[in-house]
Design a protein around this motif. Sequence first.
Motif, PDB file in Angstrom:
ATOM      1  N   ASN A 302       0.830  -1.209   0.000  1.00 40.75           N
ATOM      2  CA  ASN A 302       0.000   0.000   0.000  1.00 40.75           C
ATOM      3  C   ASN A 302       0.863   1.257   0.000  1.00 40.75           C
ATOM      4  O   ASN A 302       0.567   2.229  -0.702  1.00 40.75           O
ATOM      5  N   GLN A 303       1.933   1.236   0.786  1.00 39.88           N
ATOM      6  CA  GLN A 303       2.822   2.379   0.834  1.00 39.88           C
ATOM      7  C   GLN A 303       3.514   2.615  -0.510  1.00 39.88           C
ATOM      8  O   GLN A 303       3.687   3.758  -0.952  1.00 39.88           O
ATOM      9  N   LEU A 304       3.903   1.490  -1.159  1.00 41.52           N
ATOM     10  CA  LEU A 304       4.535   1.604  -2.470  1.00 41.52           C
ATOM     11  C   LEU A 304       3.576   2.220  -3.488  1.00 41.52           C
ATOM     12  O   LEU A 304       3.977   3.075  -4.307  1.00 41.52           O
ATOM     13  N   GLN A 305       2.314   1.808  -3.442  1.00 41.66           N
ATOM     14  CA  GLN A 305       1.335   2.360  -4.373  1.00 41.66           C
ATOM     15  C   GLN A 305       1.123   3.845  -4.112  1.00 41.66           C
ATOM     16  O   GLN A 305       0.972   4.646  -5.054  1.00 41.66           O
ATOM     17  N   VAL A 306       1.126   4.225  -2.852  1.00 42.51           N
ATOM     18  CA  VAL A 306       0.988   5.645  -2.506  1.00 42.51           C
ATOM     19  C   VAL A 306       2.139   6.451  -3.097  1.00 42.51           C
ATOM     20  O   VAL A 306       1.954   7.542  -3.662  1.00 42.51           O
ATOM     21  N   LEU A 307       3.354   5.906  -3.010  1.00 44.62           N
ATOM     22  CA  LEU A 307       4.520   6.602  -3.559  1.00 44.62           C
ATOM     23  C   LEU A 307       4.440   6.705  -5.083  1.00 44.62           C
ATOM     24  O   LEU A 307       4.813   7.732  -5.671  1.00 44.62           O
ATOM     25  N   ARG A 308       3.961   5.644  -5.707  1.00 49.40           N
ATOM     26  CA  ARG A 308       3.808   5.682  -7.168  1.00 49.40           C
ATOM     27  C   ARG A 308       2.821   6.774  -7.581  1.00 49.40           C
ATOM     28  O   ARG A 308       3.067   7.515  -8.545  1.00 49.40           O
TER      29      ARG A 308
END
Length: 410
Positions: A302-308
């Motif tokens: 989820n955090q990775l998607q937020v960064l993307r």
Amino acid sequence: MTFDVPQSLILDTALSVAGLTDYIRLLLEQDEQLRQVWVTGEVSSANHHRSGLFFTLQDTDGTAGIKCVAWNSQVAKLAQMPIPGEQLIILGSIRVYPQRGEYQLSVWQALPAGVGLQALRYQQLKNRLLAEGLFDAQRKRSLPPHPQTIAVVTSPTAAAWGDIQKTLKQRYPGLHVLFSPATVQGDQAPESIVKAIERVERDGRAEVLILSRGGGAVEELACFNDERVVRSVANCAIPVITGIGHQRDESLVDLVADACVHTPTAAAQKVVPALSELYAEHRQRVAALHQAMLFSEETDLNQLQVLRNRLRRLRLDRQVQQETQQLAWKRQQLVQVTMGRSQQATQHLEMLRQKLASLDPKAVLQRGYAVVRQEDGAIARSAAELAVGQDLLIQLAQGEVKVKVTEVNH
């Protein structure tokens, strides 16, 4: 029946009430046996008066009774307050009360009798040990969570030993159990228990010690209130857990032990975990760890998607292109400035070279001039400095010539 006694004689020999009472008082109060006497009985009534505590002591069958008084100066010193129904041992002296013609026991001390006396001794010892700090929670040690060697002190013929063995085998197969037998009832029990504990300490292998016996009457458990046993447990080098009797008041050994329960079986259950429980706890920990890993992975995704998403909103490719263009423009400016400064430096260098060349003595010599030096190397600047016959050195553009002055014209 009539007595033919002269009235004058009767009057001469008759005692007054005070005289008779005083005679009886002398008989009773001067008797050595009655000046300090112990009397046992049951308190049938008690009445607090401003001058003291008045009560009646009688035999349990009610066949006889005696009035007693504890004056206010003595009441606070009594080990046991007289309460109706209590069995007491009274220390006092016989005193006569002339106004009523009665005798009573003037009380110096009152002690509990029978079970009450045992309770008094128990309380006195408990208070003394409490003052020494033997019951303090700070002294108590934690039981080892997974002991491999356990010592048991109890009677070899008692059911407690069988219960402990059975429980330990069911809960923790393969456990090493050291048995130190002891007598746990009767007059010899305190010394026997102390020696059993000492054997365990000398052996040195046990990590925890169980002191146990089954239930019994209060008098049968008296050894666990013995000061010798209490101090032995308090000073034991390894943690001690007690499992003595069934639901009842705690013994002094229970109070001083590192842990206490009410039955031998409970002591065995507390001292070692059940392997089945350990396995269930292990499975729970594995499941909890798996869940934690899944949660952590999901959180990271989820955090990775937020960064993307943030990167998309920032349009870094456009920013990089703009920064590249700015860098190219600044590079061009830097090259132009550098070339301009280099050209200026070259021109200035040429000007300095020309100026230096105009000042170079060798350039003057190249034009046909010469430099005249005296023998010491000094330049001859005036004919007045020279003399006939003096050697001079003439420096030409190419080489040097040595001459002699033949004539000097000022």
